[in-house]
Design a protein around this motif. Structure first.
Motif, short mmCIF file in Angstrom:
data_model
loop_
_atom_site.label_atom_id
_atom_site.label_comp_id
_atom_site.label_asym_id
_atom_site.label_seq_id
_atom_site.Cartn_x
_atom_site.Cartn_y
_atom_site.Cartn_z
N PRO A 1 0.79 -1.40 -0.16
CA PRO A 1 -0.03 0.14 -0.14
C PRO A 1 0.76 0.74 -0.25
O PRO A 1 2.02 1.15 0.55
CB PRO A 1 -0.46 -0.35 1.16
CG PRO A 1 -0.89 -1.05 1.53
CD PRO A 1 0.61 -2.42 0.53
N SER B 1 -4.33 2.80 0.02
CA SER B 1 -4.46 1.86 1.44
C SER B 1 -5.39 2.35 1.84
O SER B 1 -5.65 1.80 2.66
CB SER B 1 -3.27 1.99 1.68
OG SER B 1 -3.33 3.49 2.73
N LYS C 1 -1.39 -2.15 5.56
CA LYS C 1 -1.24 -0.43 6.09
C LYS C 1 0.02 -0.28 6.77
O LYS C 1 -0.23 0.82 6.43
CB LYS C 1 -3.43 -0.82 6.70
CG LYS C 1 -3.87 -0.08 5.50
CD LYS C 1 -5.41 0.18 6.35
CE LYS C 1 -6.16 -0.35 5.09
NZ LYS C 1 -7.91 0.65 5.62
N GLY D 1 2.94 -0.45 4.90
CA GLY D 1 2.57 0.28 3.67
C GLY D 1 3.45 1.38 3.58
O GLY D 1 4.13 2.04 4.57
#
Length: 623
Positions: free
Chosen positions: A301, A360, A405, A408
């Motif tokens: 992400p 994301s 996430k 990310g």
């Protein structure tokens, strides 16, 4: 167990009574059971490897020398008969067993699936040593190797004749020179990357660390990025370009054979900070965009997908593409629509380079989930995102979880800080923790310090391409990060899934099963390292004393190691003492020069075998 047996007998004989007939049978079974349990417990202890214990330990506690008690029973080391492997024919000098062009006709042409991995069955495996080309020389050392290599080491004229006008490479005398050109960067790869960095500032400050180049040519893009602190896996199939990946590795640039076709690439989800395609001829908009979905799976992400070439900048370029402006506009609109439907957003574009960023934001993926008619649909929870060893491509969008996430781009630390910070995904590993990672790194720093004593070439320009055959967290690679090497970290396809942690740390790697050939050409690595690989095999699948039956025979693993090891290259095998004699015998049969060394703590149960592959030529050649 002797004490417990005496206890059972004494209880049975209490008050001077003899055991009854039934009791006697129970007693016999009990004693037999206890004896078997004790023997099994001993075997399990003997072959127990500290690699399996991922939980944190006190590092200082491992510095105590372990001395086996003289009363403990011992198992004789594994012995095998002396063997001498014959030479392969010269026609196999570039043999890639699982991507062998001679076997392509057996497989379908749909989506070029014949270019994927198709490994030979056991009865078709070669049991011979692959010779180098006539006139082979030790490779040119890094960093000079990035710009030149010996022609005789990769003697391919086709790619030179077809691509010399695009400045991929040029043959001059006894060398190939790599001027850094390419189809989409006629002014040189450095100028091309400079333009890209203007569009993606995150390439300059350590935010972007790992990248994948699909359809890599001779890996000039990945080679240029090394000086910018970005570690790239260059990916290409074995196709009519003849040895793109072999050129890359000969230059000292990370590369692996592979193709996006019907199966997932051998990488976990959300791994790469960037993916790149420079006129790589992958039909991104065909088959429902399933190739783009695979790019979406492996890019983390906040990561980027970069495309240069058709249909980008079609208004200016369409005449040179043997097409029409209308067709190219249609392709571009379709590409943009597919990317938007997968939660990519247009990030930047200038001239021939276009950049998209993987979102994301939860709202985009929720929107897909709510729309029952959306294509591609959102993957359901039964789709394992990291399953990537002979796993079919899935026509659906993988939504990042909360944990992903936090891994990310922009959430994880920048390079080089991220190397030493425990990633969020380490908690997905059974027993994984920040303290466990710290311990693992400390252990490997000590080990590498010792390795450099027993193998002085490690850390010098004599070793560039390194393969860690069974890593956990990439500790071996992390300990070498200041040396002029790069390390391909292999995580077993059937062991704990620690490869996401490797990538989150800013390192690179792949899934693999060592019962099969690795996805590379012969003579591509300077150093192969393994840590208790055969011990772990025996623990997982059991063994038969005397023959030691694994899922695959030990000799095939070592023959594969010989295939991918450069002449003059080294092997470090850290293994149980039980296997040392057998490994030494096999190494001798492959013409290796081997010596046994103590570990850093000089324990009796574990030794180090250091081997060097000799340079030899086929008896049918003139050299």
């Amino acid at each position: 167990e002797a004490w417990f047996t005496s206890f059972v007998v004494s209880r049975t004989m209490k008050n001077g009574k003899q055991p009854e007939k039934g009791s006697s049978r129970i007693l016999s079974l009990t004693v037999l059971f206890i004896a078997l349990c004790g023997f099994s417990f001993y075997l399990g202890g003997m072959f127990c490897s500290e690699r399996d214990k991922i939980e944190a330990k006190d590092v200082t506690s491992t510095t105590t020398k372990v001395v086996a008690s003289p009363k403990e029973p011992t198992v004789s080391p594994l012995q095998i008969k002396s063997v001498s492997f014959p030479e392969c024919g010269s026609e196999l000098q570039d043999y890639t067993p699982c991507t062998d062009p001679k076997r392509w006709k057996r497989y379908g042409v749909h989506r070029l699936s014949f270019l994927e991995r198709h490994c030979p069955p056991v009865h078709e495996k070669s049991e011979c040593l692959i010779p180098p080309p006539d006139g082979y020389k030790p490779p040119i050392s890094w960093p000079k190797s990035r710009d030149q290599c010996w022609y005789k080491n990769v003697p391919y004229d086709w790619i030179n004749k077809q691509k010399s006008n695009q400045h991929w490479l040029k043959k001059e005398g006894d060398k190939f020179h790599f001027p850094g050109g390419g189809t989409m960067f006629p002014r040189g790869v450095s100028h091309y990357v400079d333009q890209m960095q203007d569009l993606i500032p995150e390439m300059k400050d350590g935010t972007v660390r790992t990248a994948i180049d699909t359809g890599c040519g001779v890996a000039s893009w990945g080679g240029d990025l090394l000086d910018r602190g970005i570690l790239t896996i260059s990916l290409a199939p074995r196709d009519n370009h003849e040895a793109q990946v072999q050129f890359a590795l000969e230059r000292g640039i990370p590369a692996i054979l592979g193709i996006i076709s019907t199966q997932r690439l051998p990488f976990p989800s959300n791994s790469f900070d960037m993916a790149h395609c420079s006129r790589c001829l992958i039909p991104w908009t065909e088959f429902g965009g399933i190739y783009l979905l695979e790019v979406h799976r492996i890019v983390r992400p906040g990561g980027f997908w970069v495309l240069s070439g058709p249909p980008v900048n079609y208004k200016r370029r369409w005449r040179g593409w043997n097409t029409t402006m209308e067709d190219q506009k249609s392709d571009y609109d379709k590409l943009q629509s597919l990317l938007t439907s997968m939660c990519f957003k247009k990030y930047a574009q200038k001239d021939d380079i276009a950049v998209w960023q993987k979102l994301s934001d939860k709202s985009c993926y929720d929107k897909i989930a709510k729309n029952m008619e959306a294509y591609p649909p959102k993957c359901d929870d039964s789709i394992e995102p990291d399953s990537a060893w002979y796993t079919p491509l899935r026509p659906c969008v993988l939504a990042p979880t909360l944990k992903v996430k936090k891994s990310g781009l922009g959430s994880i630390p920048k390079w080089p800080e991220r190397l030493n910070v425990a990633p969020e995904r380490i908690s997905d590993v059974h027993g994984g923790s920040a303290s466990g990672l710290k311990h693992d790194d400390g252990k490997w720093k000590n080990r590498v310090k010792h390795y450099k004593k027993v193998l002085p070439a490690l850390g010098t320009d004599k070793i560039r391409n390194v393969l860690d055959m069974n890593t956990v967290y990439g500790g071996f690679a992390a300990a070498l990060v200041q040396d002029p090497v790069w390390v391909m970290n292999v995580v077993s396809s059937y062991s704990a899934n620690t490869l996401p942690v490797v990538f989150d740390r800013g390192l690179i790697g792949t899934y693999h099963d060592w019962c099969e050939a690795f996805s590379t050409y012969p003579r591509t690595y300077d150093l192969l390292h393994l840590d208790s690989l055969f011990t772990l095999e025996s623990q997982r699948y059991g063994f038969d004393f005397g023959s030691l039956r694994f899922r695959c025979e030990m000799k095939y693993v070592l023959l594969e190691m010989d295939r991918i090891l450069r002449p003059g290259g080294y092997v470090i095998m850290r293994e149980s003492s039980y296997f040392m004699d057998a490994l030494t015998t096999l190494g001798k049969g492959m013409r290796w020069s081997c010596r046994r060394e103590e570990t850093e703590y000089a324990v009796e149960s574990e030794k180090i075998l250091v081997c060097q592959k000799k340079l030899w030529f086929s008896s049918n050649q003139t050299s």
